[in-house]
Design an enzyme around this catalytic site. Sequence first.
Site, PDB file in Angstrom:
ATOM      1  CG  ASP A  88      -1.611   1.499   1.370  1.00 27.51           C
ATOM      2  OD1 ASP A  88      -2.447   1.581   0.514  1.00 27.51           O
ATOM      3  OD2 ASP A  88      -1.466   1.756   2.598  1.00 27.51           O
ATOM      4  CG  ASP A 142      -1.588   7.715   0.079  1.00 26.92           C
ATOM      5  OD1 ASP A 142      -1.234   8.995   0.299  1.00 26.92           O
ATOM      6  OD2 ASP A 142      -2.134   7.225  -0.871  1.00 26.92           O
ATOM      7  CG  ASP A 181      -2.502   2.622   6.170  1.00 25.18           C
ATOM      8  OD1 ASP A 181      -2.733   2.093   5.097  1.00 25.18           O
ATOM      9  OD2 ASP A 181      -2.851   3.739   6.683  1.00 25.18           O
TER      10      ASP A 181
HETATM   11  O1  LIG Z   1      -5.417   7.301  -1.685  1.00 25.97           O
HETATM   12  C1  LIG Z   1      -6.147   6.840  -0.887  1.00 25.97           C
HETATM   13  O2  LIG Z   1      -7.359   7.146  -0.481  1.00 25.97           O
HETATM   14  C2  LIG Z   1      -5.355   5.918   0.159  1.00 25.97           C
HETATM   15  O3  LIG Z   1      -4.421   5.315  -0.632  1.00 25.97           O
HETATM   16  P1  LIG Z   1      -3.707   4.148  -0.193  1.00 25.97           P
HETATM   17  O4  LIG Z   1      -4.566   2.822  -0.751  1.00 25.97           O
HETATM   18  O5  LIG Z   1      -2.271   4.095  -0.689  1.00 25.97           O
HETATM   19  O6  LIG Z   1      -3.763   4.066   1.256  1.00 25.97           O
HETATM   20 MG   LIG Z   2      -3.185   3.110   3.121  1.00 21.18          MG
END
Ligand SMILES: O=C(O)COP(=O)(O)O
Ligand SMILES: [Mg+2]
Length: 241
Positions: free
Chosen positions: A26, A28, A189
């Site tokens: 992942d 963010d 996360d």
């Molecule tokens: O852009 C988002 O809402 C979150 O992105 P992620 O899947 O990398 O946590």
């Molecule tokens: Mg994330």
Amino acid sequence: MFEAPDSPGTSPFLPAARRLRGLVFDLDGTLIDSVEDLRAALNRLLAGRGRPPLERSAVQAMVGDGARKLVERALTAAHGAAPDVATLDPALTAFLADYEAAAAVHTRAYPGVREVLTRLRGAGLKLAICTNKPYAASVAVLDALQLSDAFDAVIGGDSTPARKPDPQPLQAALDALGLPPGGAVMIGDGPHDALAAAAAGTGFIGVTYGYGTAGFAALTPAPITIDRFADLPARLGLTGG
Ligand SMILES: O=C(O)COP(=O)(O)O
Ligand SMILES: [Mg+2]
């Protein structure tokens, strides 16, 4: 008779280190702390609409379901009502153009990320990203942080018809790496990452320093977790330098 409500199922399965061929991350809240630039772009959007800025904690709770949901949640919080499509579509376009141009002003990789990725690749593992952030924005951040070269594939929230927790984007990442699910582990996360991993048949390791950790509590069984990115190689059973 009282019955506990259904909770989404995850698997504690991790492949043995000798069978491990690749990792899917992942973005963010897992590899990068991006919320301040998301917040800054959202607040520029809201300022243009005469609305007050959002706090970091509020924005952090809005991240995880992609940019469209993020903007929808911000506009809903700012105006007290969900935006209609005629409002949301141009707001999303403006937000993305602004964010992509300033995606790494405050955004940084979490401690240990660069070193560990280099080590994992050096150990022969294939590495991919599977994020709900749109592909162009993801590449803009990775380029700005000089992290693009660390990965063999990047799957964004708009790269497949469905987003996490649907397994489709994770499956696309595995296909891009040429890996069967049983030889891969997803690292994320939030519960979306754990659920996508369970549905795709990969292993899963959760990180507890990101944005979605609170959601792990609803998962049965509880996911395997690490508190620091630097703990990842040991958790995967990889030994040596
Ligand atoms: O852009 C988002 O809402 C979150 O992105 P992620 O899947 O990398 O946590
Ligand atoms: Mg994330």
